[in-house]
Design an enzyme around this catalytic site. Structure first.
Site, PDB file in Angstrom:
ATOM      1  N   ARG A 197       0.867  -1.172   0.000  1.00  0.00           N
ATOM      2  CA  ARG A 197       0.000   0.000   0.000  1.00  0.00           C
ATOM      3  C   ARG A 197       0.908   1.227   0.000  1.00  0.00           C
ATOM      4  NH1 ARG A 197       2.369   2.086   3.692  1.00  0.00           N
ATOM      5  NH2 ARG A 197       0.774   3.693   3.730  1.00  0.00           N
ATOM      6  N   GLY A 198       0.273   2.409  -0.071  1.00  0.00           N
ATOM      7  CA  GLY A 198       1.042   3.628  -0.251  1.00  0.00           C
ATOM      8  C   GLY A 198       1.152   3.898  -1.751  1.00  0.00           C
ATOM      9  N   ALA A 199       0.869   5.142  -2.142  1.00  0.00           N
ATOM     10  CA  ALA A 199       0.703   5.442  -3.572  1.00  0.00           C
ATOM     11  C   ALA A 199       1.889   5.002  -4.424  1.00  0.00           C
ATOM     12  CB  ALA A 199       0.462   6.949  -3.739  1.00  0.00           C
ATOM     13  N   ARG A 215      -7.258  -0.383  -7.078  1.00  0.00           N
ATOM     14  CA  ARG A 215      -7.699   0.602  -6.079  1.00  0.00           C
ATOM     15  C   ARG A 215      -7.932   1.925  -6.822  1.00  0.00           C
ATOM     16  NH1 ARG A 215      -4.217   1.019  -0.702  1.00  0.00           N
ATOM     17  NH2 ARG A 215      -6.094   2.105   0.032  1.00  0.00           N
ATOM     18  N   GLN A 225      -2.087   2.640   9.931  1.00  0.00           N
ATOM     19  CA  GLN A 225      -0.796   2.699   9.226  1.00  0.00           C
ATOM     20  C   GLN A 225       0.231   3.528   9.983  1.00  0.00           C
ATOM     21  OE1 GLN A 225      -3.783   3.029   7.771  1.00  0.00           O
ATOM     22  NE2 GLN A 225      -3.772   2.508   5.605  1.00  0.00           N
ATOM     23  N   ASP A 266      -2.124  10.869  -2.254  1.00  0.00           N
ATOM     24  CA  ASP A 266      -2.443   9.803  -3.216  1.00  0.00           C
ATOM     25  C   ASP A 266      -2.819  10.363  -4.572  1.00  0.00           C
ATOM     26  OD1 ASP A 266      -2.971   8.575  -0.412  1.00  0.00           O
ATOM     27  OD2 ASP A 266      -2.682   6.902  -1.806  1.00  0.00           O
ATOM     28  N   ASN A 271      -5.497  12.357   0.505  1.00  0.00           N
ATOM     29  CA  ASN A 271      -4.598  11.521   1.314  1.00  0.00           C
ATOM     30  C   ASN A 271      -5.475  10.752   2.305  1.00  0.00           C
ATOM     31  OD1 ASN A 271      -1.852  10.711   1.997  1.00  0.00           O
ATOM     32  ND2 ASN A 271      -2.193  11.750   3.941  1.00  0.00           N
ATOM     33  N   LYS A 272      -4.831   9.944   3.103  1.00  0.00           N
ATOM     34  CA  LYS A 272      -5.544   9.067   4.042  1.00  0.00           C
ATOM     35  C   LYS A 272      -6.617   9.826   4.835  1.00  0.00           C
ATOM     36  CE  LYS A 272      -5.224   5.590   4.316  1.00  0.00           C
ATOM     37  NZ  LYS A 272      -6.191   4.742   3.544  1.00  0.00           N
TER      38      LYS A 272
HETATM   39  O1  MRU Z   1      -4.538   3.191   2.097  1.00  0.00           O
HETATM   40  P1  MRU Z   1      -3.062   3.409   2.014  1.00  0.00           P
HETATM   41  O2  MRU Z   1      -2.310   2.866   3.177  1.00  0.00           O
HETATM   42  O3  MRU Z   1      -2.503   2.942   0.683  1.00  0.00           O
HETATM   43  O4  MRU Z   1      -2.904   4.974   2.049  1.00  0.00           O
HETATM   44  C1  MRU Z   1      -1.631   5.548   1.965  1.00  0.00           C
HETATM   45  C2  MRU Z   1      -1.610   7.006   2.165  1.00  0.00           C
HETATM   46  O5  MRU Z   1      -2.621   7.628   2.339  1.00  0.00           O
HETATM   47  C3  MRU Z   1      -0.282   7.682   2.059  1.00  0.00           C
HETATM   48  O6  MRU Z   1      -0.256   8.806   2.861  1.00  0.00           O
HETATM   49  C4  MRU Z   1      -0.074   8.090   0.613  1.00  0.00           C
HETATM   50  O7  MRU Z   1      -0.114   6.993  -0.248  1.00  0.00           O
HETATM   51  C5  MRU Z   1       1.157   8.864   0.401  1.00  0.00           C
HETATM   52  S1  MRU Z   1       2.666   7.978   0.583  1.00  0.00           S
HETATM   53  C6  MRU Z   1       3.291   7.764  -0.986  1.00  0.00           C
END
Ligand code: MRU
Length: 356
Positions: free
Chosen positions: A50-52, A88, A198, A239, A249-250
């Protein structure tokens, strides 16, 4: 595990993709081997990765795995690529990575080797981007410290935007890692980031591993800390950032940005250029927000008293829960976008100039 010794993903000797399965951190470091495009798609969906940034990298390698699987049947490879592309909806790095792979496939005479080279190139490029983001972000930290005459710097971050989320040093955490290298006394307030935690699970693990002082806080603590003058800067990743500077973002990021604005705390978003969506004019109205299973809200995972990882239900049986994965912070709340090309103002004119 030391920063830089590992990536969140790598190719093994058989040409399969190995990833750190982030669902098991911080209690267990488990590697998951992805042998097919379908494996890559599943790993993105179930959040093993996970993470963009890392989602984009795994997607690119997933297309390479499809090329290996379907030899030179370009139609099948392209279909597998489109399946991965929709794994996603919110992180635009996923679409960006797959679209680049599709372009390579179209003009390639040797799809397997060209796809492999392109996936490696994209990932290596992210490493360089995050290094630049680290340097530029650390300069901002130093500037704020000089103006405020600080000996110690307190940063609040939300979710995980470290090397588990974008190789190799992260986006939001890159300036923090660089600050540590420069000898700055930095302390990080880590939002736990419900429902998947996270922050508490991954960011805390990364920072502990790197020997950076940090304190995990419940998600609703940041406002109080800002009122008390205990936060010098907020940095999060993103993201997807729209042409008008609105940043997805999250879930929960927006509330931190509001509290930061109210308390005069600079709120920065750190992102590589491939997290901009130049096609998206207005982030608040147009960015698709992922909704995930309500089980992620009902259940929590952790170590029990005997040291075994267990999942427990924390809500009344029969209650409904909503699980929006992201929110969008309006540009007006953002002090600047820290990119590998410098600090960009969150508006159409500045962002438009970055277009590929
Ligand atoms: O749902 P996730 O864990 O994939 O969400 C991740 C985030 O929101 C990060 O802050 C975001 O991807 C930036 S990090 C490259």
């Amino acid at each position: 595990m030391m920063l830089g010794t590992y990536r969140a993903l790598w190719l093994n000797d058989e040409g399969d993709l190995e990833v750190i399965d982030q669902r098991y951190l911080p209690f267990e470091k488990r590697i998951r081997v992805l042998k097919s495009a379908n494996d890559a798609c599943e790993a993105i969906k179930d959040m093993s990765v996970r993470g963009a940034g890392v989602i984009g990298n795994v997607a690119a390698f997933g297309v390479y795995l499809a090329a290996r699987e379907f030899a030179d049947d370009k139609q099948k490879i392209e279909q597998a690529a489109l399946d991965i592309r929709s794994a996603r909806p919110t992180a635009v790095n996923l679409m960006w990575a797959v679209d680049n792979m599709l372009e390579v496939i179209q003009r390639s005479d040797d799809v397997v080797s060209d796809c492999k080279a392109e996936a490696i190139r994209q990932t290596d490029e992210d490493v360089r981007r995050t290094q630049a983001i680290g340097n530029i972000g650390a300069d901002i930290i130093e500037d704020i410290m000089t103006v405020k005459k600080l000996n110690q710097f307190h940063i609040l971050t939300h979710c995980n935007a470290g090397w588990l989320a974008i190789v190799d040093s992260g986006s939001a955490l890159a300036p923090i890692y660089e600050a540590q290298k420069r000898g700055i006394d930095v302390h990080v307030w880590v939002d736990e980031t419900r429902p998947r935690n996270q922050g508490a699970r991954l960011t805390a693990w990364e920072l502990q591993d790197a020997g950076i002082q940090h304190t995990i806080i419940p998600d609703n603590t940041g406002g109080l800390l800002m009122q008390q003058g205990k936060v010098d800067m907020v940095i999060t990743g993103a993201d997807r950032v729209a042409l008008n500077g609105d940043a997805a973002n999250k879930i929960g990021t927006y509330l931190k940005a509001l509290a930061a604005k109210d308390n005069g705390v600079p709120f920065y978003i750190a992102l590589p250029i491939n997290t901009f969506d130049f096609e998206c004019a207005n982030g608040v109205s147009d960015i698709e927000i992922e909704q995930r299973s309500q089980d992620e809200v009902h259940d929590m995972q952790g170590l029990n008293a005997t040291g075994v990882v267990e999942q427990v239900r924390i809500t009344p049986l029969g209650s409904q829960a909503a699980n929006y994965g992201f929110d969008v912070t309006p540009a007006r709340l953002i002090a600047g976008l820290i990119t590998e090309k410098g600090v960009i103002q969150p508006n159409k004119d500045a962002i438009g100039q970055l277009q590929w």
